[in-house]
Design a protein around this motif. Structure first.
Motif, mmCIF file in Angstrom:
data_model
loop_
_atom_site.group_PDB
_atom_site.id
_atom_site.type_symbol
_atom_site.label_atom_id
_atom_site.label_comp_id
_atom_site.label_asym_id
_atom_site.label_seq_id
_atom_site.Cartn_x
_atom_site.Cartn_y
_atom_site.Cartn_z
ATOM 1 N N UNK A 81 32.219 -53.807 -93.534
ATOM 2 C CA UNK A 81 32.378 -54.062 -94.353
ATOM 3 C C UNK A 81 32.969 -55.591 -95.040
ATOM 4 N N UNK A 82 33.222 -55.629 -94.126
ATOM 5 C CA UNK A 82 34.137 -57.365 -94.239
ATOM 6 C C UNK A 82 32.925 -58.236 -94.363
ATOM 7 N N UNK A 83 31.590 -57.850 -93.696
ATOM 8 C CA UNK A 83 30.212 -58.377 -94.629
ATOM 9 C C UNK A 83 29.835 -59.038 -95.794
ATOM 10 N N UNK A 84 30.380 -58.005 -96.720
ATOM 11 C CA UNK A 84 30.403 -57.387 -98.311
ATOM 12 C C UNK A 84 30.299 -58.886 -98.571
ATOM 13 N N UNK A 85 29.827 -59.484 -98.424
ATOM 14 C CA UNK A 85 29.711 -61.399 -99.860
ATOM 15 C C UNK A 85 28.843 -61.509 -100.297
ATOM 16 N N UNK A 86 27.959 -62.733 -101.340
ATOM 17 C CA UNK A 86 27.350 -63.154 -101.930
ATOM 18 C C UNK A 86 26.832 -64.090 -100.723
ATOM 19 N N UNK A 87 24.743 -63.848 -100.488
ATOM 20 C CA UNK A 87 24.906 -64.562 -99.491
ATOM 21 C C UNK A 87 23.382 -65.712 -100.037
ATOM 22 N N UNK A 88 23.747 -66.982 -99.434
ATOM 23 C CA UNK A 88 23.283 -67.593 -99.887
ATOM 24 C C UNK A 88 22.567 -68.747 -99.183
ATOM 25 N N UNK A 89 20.457 -69.143 -99.727
ATOM 26 C CA UNK A 89 20.400 -70.274 -98.481
ATOM 27 C C UNK A 89 20.589 -71.156 -99.392
ATOM 28 N N UNK A 90 20.679 -72.589 -97.940
ATOM 29 C CA UNK A 90 20.040 -74.024 -98.109
ATOM 30 C C UNK A 90 20.018 -74.892 -97.079
ATOM 31 N N UNK A 91 19.839 -75.260 -96.738
ATOM 32 C CA UNK A 91 19.568 -76.537 -95.959
ATOM 33 C C UNK A 91 21.280 -76.983 -95.211
ATOM 34 N N UNK A 92 21.137 -77.239 -94.100
ATOM 35 C CA UNK A 92 22.249 -77.598 -93.366
ATOM 36 C C UNK A 92 21.849 -79.486 -93.214
ATOM 37 N N UNK A 93 22.525 -80.213 -93.724
ATOM 38 C CA UNK A 93 23.962 -79.753 -94.586
ATOM 39 C C UNK A 93 23.771 -79.469 -96.403
ATOM 40 N N UNK A 94 24.111 -79.327 -96.833
ATOM 41 C CA UNK A 94 23.988 -78.018 -98.201
ATOM 42 C C UNK A 94 23.393 -79.574 -99.755
#
Length: 114
Positions: free
Chosen positions: A87-100
């Motif tokens: 349940x603690x993985x509930x989130x909105x997940x995004x991709x981007x480069x690092x650093x963003x």
């Protein structure tokens, strides 16, 4: 202009597995360090994994060992495979480069609940 499009999220029960995807335009994942981030409700966005020429998972304490990043440079797509979801993985997940970059996609929402 760089655009990220995340997909594959949804509702799953605890213990399930899920793989989410991200494609991009205006940037080649083969040329940069690409990363997954997540924003848990009520918290700031956090880095969860990144990959360069080899997969490397950043140690997010609650997700250690359960999130694996991979990419397919031929499809300019990055994936996040998530196992034994909690349940603690509930989130909105995004991709981007690092650093963003300042530009973010809409993300894909993952809800882990029974």
């Amino acid at each position: 202009q760089v655009q990220f499009v995340e997909s594959g999220g949804g509702w799953v029960q605890p213990g399930a597995s899920l793989r989410i995807s991200c494609t991009a335009s205006g940037i080649s994942f083969s040329d940069v360090t690409v990363a997954w981030y997540r924003q848990i409700p009520g918290k700031e966005r956090e880095l969860v994994a990144w990959t360069t020429d080899y997969s490397m998972t950043y140690d997010v304490t609650s997700a250690k060992g359960r999130l694996t990043i991979s990419k397919d440079d031929t499809k300019n797509t990055v994936y996040l495979s998530m196992n034994n979801l909690k349940p603690e993985d509930t989130a909105v997940y995004y991709c981007n480069k690092w650093p963003p970059l300042d530009s973010w996609g809409e993300g894909t929402r993952v809800t882990v609940s029974s």
